[in-house]
Scaffold this active site. Structure first.
Site, PDB file in Angstrom:
ATOM      1  CB  SER A 149      -0.945  -0.030   1.186  1.00  0.00           C
ATOM      2  OG  SER A 149      -1.735  -1.190   1.080  1.00  0.00           O
ATOM      3  NE  ARG A 164       6.178  10.679  -4.464  1.00  0.00           N
ATOM      4  CZ  ARG A 164       5.131  10.458  -5.265  1.00  0.00           C
ATOM      5  NH1 ARG A 164       4.013   9.971  -4.788  1.00  0.00           N
ATOM      6  NH2 ARG A 164       5.193  10.695  -6.560  1.00  0.00           N
ATOM      7  CG  ASP A 202      -4.356   0.255   1.391  1.00  0.00           C
ATOM      8  OD1 ASP A 202      -4.306   0.982   0.382  1.00  0.00           O
ATOM      9  OD2 ASP A 202      -3.996   0.648   2.518  1.00  0.00           O
TER      10      ASP A 202
HETATM   11  C1  BGC Z   1      -0.271   5.188   0.366  1.00  0.00           C
HETATM   12  C2  BGC Z   1      -1.401   4.521  -0.379  1.00  0.00           C
HETATM   13  C3  BGC Z   1      -2.309   3.789   0.589  1.00  0.00           C
HETATM   14  C4  BGC Z   1      -2.731   4.682   1.726  1.00  0.00           C
HETATM   15  C5  BGC Z   1      -3.577   3.954   2.751  1.00  0.00           C
HETATM   16  C6  BGC Z   1      -0.811   6.023   1.506  1.00  0.00           C
HETATM   17  O1  BGC Z   1       0.246   6.547   2.255  1.00  0.00           O
HETATM   18  O2  BGC Z   1       0.491   5.990  -0.499  1.00  0.00           O
HETATM   19  O3  BGC Z   1      -0.907   3.625  -1.343  1.00  0.00           O
HETATM   20  O4  BGC Z   1      -3.435   3.336  -0.110  1.00  0.00           O
HETATM   21  O5  BGC Z   1      -1.603   5.222   2.369  1.00  0.00           O
HETATM   22  O6  BGC Z   1      -2.918   2.861   3.278  1.00  0.00           O
END
Ligand code: BGC
Length: 482
Positions: A149, A164, A202
């Site tokens: 995620s 990133r 996610d």
């Molecule tokens: C991430 C996402 C993720 C979200 C919730 C963010 O910091 O970049 O990819 O879906 O957090 O977990």
């Protein structure tokens, strides 16, 4: 809280409360302005030129029917825990069995060395498979959906080039690289019998898992350690995929990565506290929206305000007390704010105990009023800004009525988050007052099904299914889909 609660609060403290209210209140006009800008930024992210919001195509190319079947492993590498599940999608429509184990994600791994991270994950998977299947040398490879995620470019569903790190992660040598080979190398070294069939965000998992049981689900959101959303787009509305000549009406789930919204600071009402969070984070200038909303930051915003009011303002709160513990960055997580907002007592005695026990500070009654109001302001702002993202996707897609599946610690545990978000959505979208308070809203944000478990399994199943039917778009390693 009614202003009546503040009758005994001295004038200088009241002045600070007022200043904070001005900084943190987002009125209806501002919500609408943010939402309109958000709609444009979603479009920009899909364009060939690209924008600040990554709008990552995920190669999840259909909603589930409810009739998917099979047994899959799912690995969830979230911000806080590592979870391994085995999910069996059963013959009964929309039903599944699940076994799962949770592993703590050691804090030091988040800012450590890449190999250590992959080795730890591979070890957890090995342990899980040995427990549930016995001798791994005798097993065929089991298909796995890997919920990773973080923002990742996916030219293929079985690839993820990390754009990133977010959520406080900072591991060298991963950004700009495909994480799948790193992960597979660690599996191979330990003989873990797994074939990766999908790398998943996610939010995409949440969208698909929720749609498995509720066909009105159109958007999947996470309001947890980080925050983000995914929704289903038509390939014809994704100019940056034009060169692939996909049929225009083919669905494609988009992982928005909306945490990056307004990194240029055009509309969000950033406070000096938000600026301070940003400049002291491992990735300054990134995730502007997320840093005002997500669970990782809510407690820290609160802490910064408290320290500022102690050090720099005439009120000098907690005067004469040792605030050493409060000075430690990230010492308060969002559950601390939740507990303050949940304090049922008029005299805020639970909040007082919380301060005494966790911080060694004994706030007086007026300070307690300020503390409670500050928590409310931070929590309310987070919920109202979140609604802008949901409203923006709904507006872009022309959804007048739908369900939004949401998950994450802030959504599930933060007091009043749902109610405040729903109120903001009503203001942004100009819904009339409800005739009956029990009526549903046209767009409802509801608790989602388990995205990184069931959602990941469903995506693995949907991908295997479409490959079987000859849809090879976005598949890097067809051999893993036999
Ligand atoms: C991430 C996402 C993720 C979200 C919730 C963010 O910091 O970049 O990819 O879906 O957090 O977990």
């Amino acid at each position: 809280m009614s202003s009546g609660s503040f009758v005994d609060v001295p004038k200088d403290l009241l002045k600070e409360i007022k200043r904070l209210e001005e900084l943190f209140t987002v009125d209806t006009a501002k919500l609408k302005q943010i939402t309109d800008h958000f709609v444009n930024e979603l479009e920009k992210g899909l364009s060939k030129e690209g924008g600040t919001i990554p709008m990552n195509p995920t190669w999840v190319m259909s909603f589930p029917t409810g009739y998917e079947t099979g047994t899959f492993l799912a690995l969830d590498m979230g911000g806080t825990n590592l979870r391994v599940c085995q999910i069996t999608l059963t013959e009964q429509k929309s039903e599944f069995d699940i076994i799962q184990s949770k592993y703590r994600m050691p804090e030091e791994l988040k800012t450590g060395v890449a190999e250590d991270l992959w080795e730890y994950i591979a070890e957890c998977l090995l342990q899980f498979i040995q427990t549930h299947h016995g001798d791994v040398s005798k097993l065929d490879k089991i298909p796995l959906g890997f919920t990773f995620s973080y923002p990742a470019t996916q030219n293929y569903i079985d690839e993820g080039i990390l754009q990133r790190w977010t959520k406080g992660f900072d591991i060298d040598g991963v950004e700009g690289h495909n994480v799948v080979p790193m992960f597979e190398k660690a599996l191979k070294e330990r003989g873990v019998p797994i074939k990766l069939t999908a790398l998943i965000n996610d939010t995409t998992g949440t969208l698909i898992a929720s749609a498995y049981t509720d066909t009105k689900m159109k958007i999947g959101c996470i309001f947890g350690t980080g925050c983000n959303a995914a929704y289903m787009e038509d390939c014809g509305s994704i100019p940056k995929l034009e060169h692939l000549n996909l049929p225009p009406d083919t669905p494609m789930a988009i992982n928005c990565e909306w945490g990056a919204f307004d990194n240029e600071h055009k509309v969000l009402p950033q406070t000096p506290y938000d600026q301070s969070i940003d400049s002291d984070s491992p990735r300054p200038g990134q995730q502007a929206f997320e840093k005002m909303i997500a669970g990782l930051y809510l407690g820290e915003i609160f802490r910064l305000i408290m320290v500022d009011l102690h050090d720099n303002h005439d009120v000098n709160i907690f005067s004469g007390q040792d605030i050493g513990k409060l000075r430690r960055p990230y010492t308060l997580d969002s559950s601390f704010l939740s507990a303050i907002e949940d304090d049922p007592f008029e005299n805020l005695s639970e909040t007082r105990e919380l301060f005494q026990n966790q911080l060694g500070i004994d706030p007086n009654q007026s300070e307690l009023e300020l503390i409670r109001r500050t928590a409310e302001l931070i929590g309310t702002r987070a919920a109202r800004l979140s609604a802008c993202g949901v409203a923006a996707i709904s507006k872009k897609k022309g959804y007048k009525e739908c369900h939004v599946g949401a998950d994450g610690s802030v959504f599930n545990k933060y007091p009043h988050f749902k109610k405040r978000g729903a109120a903001a959505l009503r203001e942004i979208l100009d819904w009339p007052e409800k005739a009956d308070p029990n009526d549903d809203d046209p767009i409802e944000i509801l608790a989602a099904e388990d995205g990184s478990g069931v959602g990941a399994a469903l995506i693995a199943a949907l991908t295997l299914e479409r490959v079987k039917k000859g849809n090879m778009h976005g598949i890097l390693h067809p051999e893993n889909f036999q």
